[in-house]
Design a protein around this motif. Structure first.
Motif, mmCIF file in Angstrom:
data_model
loop_
_atom_site.group_PDB
_atom_site.id
_atom_site.type_symbol
_atom_site.label_atom_id
_atom_site.label_comp_id
_atom_site.label_asym_id
_atom_site.label_seq_id
_atom_site.Cartn_x
_atom_site.Cartn_y
_atom_site.Cartn_z
ATOM 1 N N ILE A 8 -5.309 7.430 -10.678
ATOM 2 C CA ILE A 8 -5.728 6.109 -10.190
ATOM 3 C C ILE A 8 -4.508 5.220 -9.996
ATOM 4 O O ILE A 8 -4.390 4.505 -8.992
ATOM 5 N N THR A 9 -3.574 5.278 -10.930
ATOM 6 C CA THR A 9 -2.346 4.485 -10.825
ATOM 7 C C THR A 9 -1.529 4.908 -9.608
ATOM 8 O O THR A 9 -0.959 4.063 -8.907
ATOM 9 N N ILE A 10 -1.482 6.203 -9.330
ATOM 10 C CA ILE A 10 -0.773 6.683 -8.142
ATOM 11 C C ILE A 10 -1.431 6.118 -6.874
ATOM 12 O O ILE A 10 -0.746 5.629 -5.971
ATOM 13 N N CYS A 11 -2.752 6.155 -6.818
ATOM 14 C CA CYS A 11 -3.463 5.621 -5.635
ATOM 15 C C CYS A 11 -3.222 4.131 -5.473
ATOM 16 O O CYS A 11 -3.003 3.650 -4.352
ATOM 17 N N VAL A 17 2.622 0.223 -2.021
ATOM 18 C CA VAL A 17 3.711 0.702 -1.166
ATOM 19 C C VAL A 17 3.326 0.566 0.309
ATOM 20 O O VAL A 17 4.164 0.231 1.144
ATOM 21 N N GLY A 18 2.059 0.791 0.637
ATOM 22 C CA GLY A 18 1.595 0.615 2.010
ATOM 23 C C GLY A 18 1.768 -0.817 2.490
ATOM 24 O O GLY A 18 2.159 -1.064 3.636
ATOM 25 N N ALA A 19 1.508 -1.765 1.602
ATOM 26 C CA ALA A 19 1.699 -3.176 1.964
ATOM 27 C C ALA A 19 3.176 -3.492 2.132
ATOM 28 O O ALA A 19 3.579 -4.184 3.074
ATOM 29 N N TYR A 20 4.003 -2.986 1.217
ATOM 30 C CA TYR A 20 5.442 -3.204 1.332
ATOM 31 C C TYR A 20 5.959 -2.580 2.629
ATOM 32 O O TYR A 20 6.761 -3.177 3.341
ATOM 33 N N ALA A 21 5.495 -1.381 2.921
ATOM 34 C CA ALA A 21 5.937 -0.674 4.128
ATOM 35 C C ALA A 21 5.612 -1.484 5.376
ATOM 36 O O ALA A 21 6.432 -1.578 6.304
ATOM 37 N N THR A 22 4.437 -2.074 5.397
ATOM 38 C CA THR A 22 4.032 -2.882 6.546
ATOM 39 C C THR A 22 4.958 -4.077 6.720
ATOM 40 O O THR A 22 5.452 -4.341 7.816
ATOM 41 N N THR A 23 5.211 -4.791 5.644
ATOM 42 C CA THR A 23 6.100 -5.950 5.699
ATOM 43 C C THR A 23 7.493 -5.520 6.133
ATOM 44 O O THR A 23 8.129 -6.160 6.974
ATOM 45 N N ASP A 24 7.952 -4.423 5.579
ATOM 46 C CA ASP A 24 9.267 -3.889 5.904
ATOM 47 C C ASP A 24 9.374 -3.572 7.395
ATOM 48 O O ASP A 24 10.309 -4.000 8.077
ATOM 49 N N VAL A 89 -3.308 7.567 4.419
ATOM 50 C CA VAL A 89 -2.563 8.824 4.552
ATOM 51 C C VAL A 89 -1.960 9.243 3.213
ATOM 52 O O VAL A 89 -2.078 10.405 2.800
ATOM 53 N N PHE A 90 -1.318 8.316 2.514
ATOM 54 C CA PHE A 90 -0.702 8.649 1.224
ATOM 55 C C PHE A 90 -1.752 9.111 0.220
ATOM 56 O O PHE A 90 -1.586 10.137 -0.447
ATOM 57 N N THR A 91 -2.831 8.356 0.096
ATOM 58 C CA THR A 91 -3.861 8.689 -0.889
ATOM 59 C C THR A 91 -4.566 9.991 -0.532
ATOM 60 O O THR A 91 -4.786 10.846 -1.394
#
Length: 158
Positions: A8-11, A17-24, A89-91
């Motif tokens: 659950i913590t990984i998800c 990380v998906g949110a950070y990736a978007t901002t990045d 995709v990651f999850t």
């Protein structure tokens, strides 16, 4: 039970990380210098700093109906699509592989490939692009290292 908690913590970490990736990616596309230490997000239209509640990935977009809470202007659906893409995709990759560490490597390669593709196809080619890409890579190394630690713990527990 510990294994489920780690999964659950990984998800959840993939969600972040998906949110950070978007901002990045969005900052790189606009030619804004990427600062690893800058955690602030701003409305693209009015420039107001977003509150923590307004920065909750995917859900804040849905709850605000795709509009800025300050000026009411529409938020690009690209933000929502990128956040959802990375999170799903990651999850999905983690779940179908049983949370094997190889997924961690896949996620890094997938993210960096999407980022590079977006920057090459749609980004501004400013003088500081290389510097911004290097700072982005540094920030991603930190983020994905933290996720990697979770995969390491998962491997120990299984």
């Amino acid at each position: 039970m510990l294994q489920l908690l780690i999964r659950i913590t990984i998800c959840i970490s993939f969600y972040v990380v998906g949110a950070y990736a978007t901002t990045d990616i969005l900052r790189l596309l606009k030619g804004h210098p990427v600062s690893v230490g800058n955690k602030d997000c701003f409305c693209e239209s009015c420039g107001c700093k977003l509150t923590l509640r307004q920065q909750i990935p995917i859900f804040s977009y849905l709850f605000s109906r795709g509009r800025c809470g300050h000026c009411g202007n529409a938020i690009s659906s690209g933000n929502f699509i990128l956040e959802a893409l990375f999170t799903v995709v990651f999850t999905f990759a983690a779940v179908i592989t049983g949370f094997r560490p190889v997924v961690w490597i896949f996620c890094i390669i997938f993210y960096e490939s999407v980022k590079l593709l977006c920057v090459v196809l749609f980004g501004k080619r400013g003088r500081k692009l290389i510097q911004s890409l290097l700072f982005s890579l540094l920030g991603n190394a930190v983020n994905f290292s933290l996720v990697g630690i979770l995969f390491f713990f998962h491997t120990l527990v299984c």
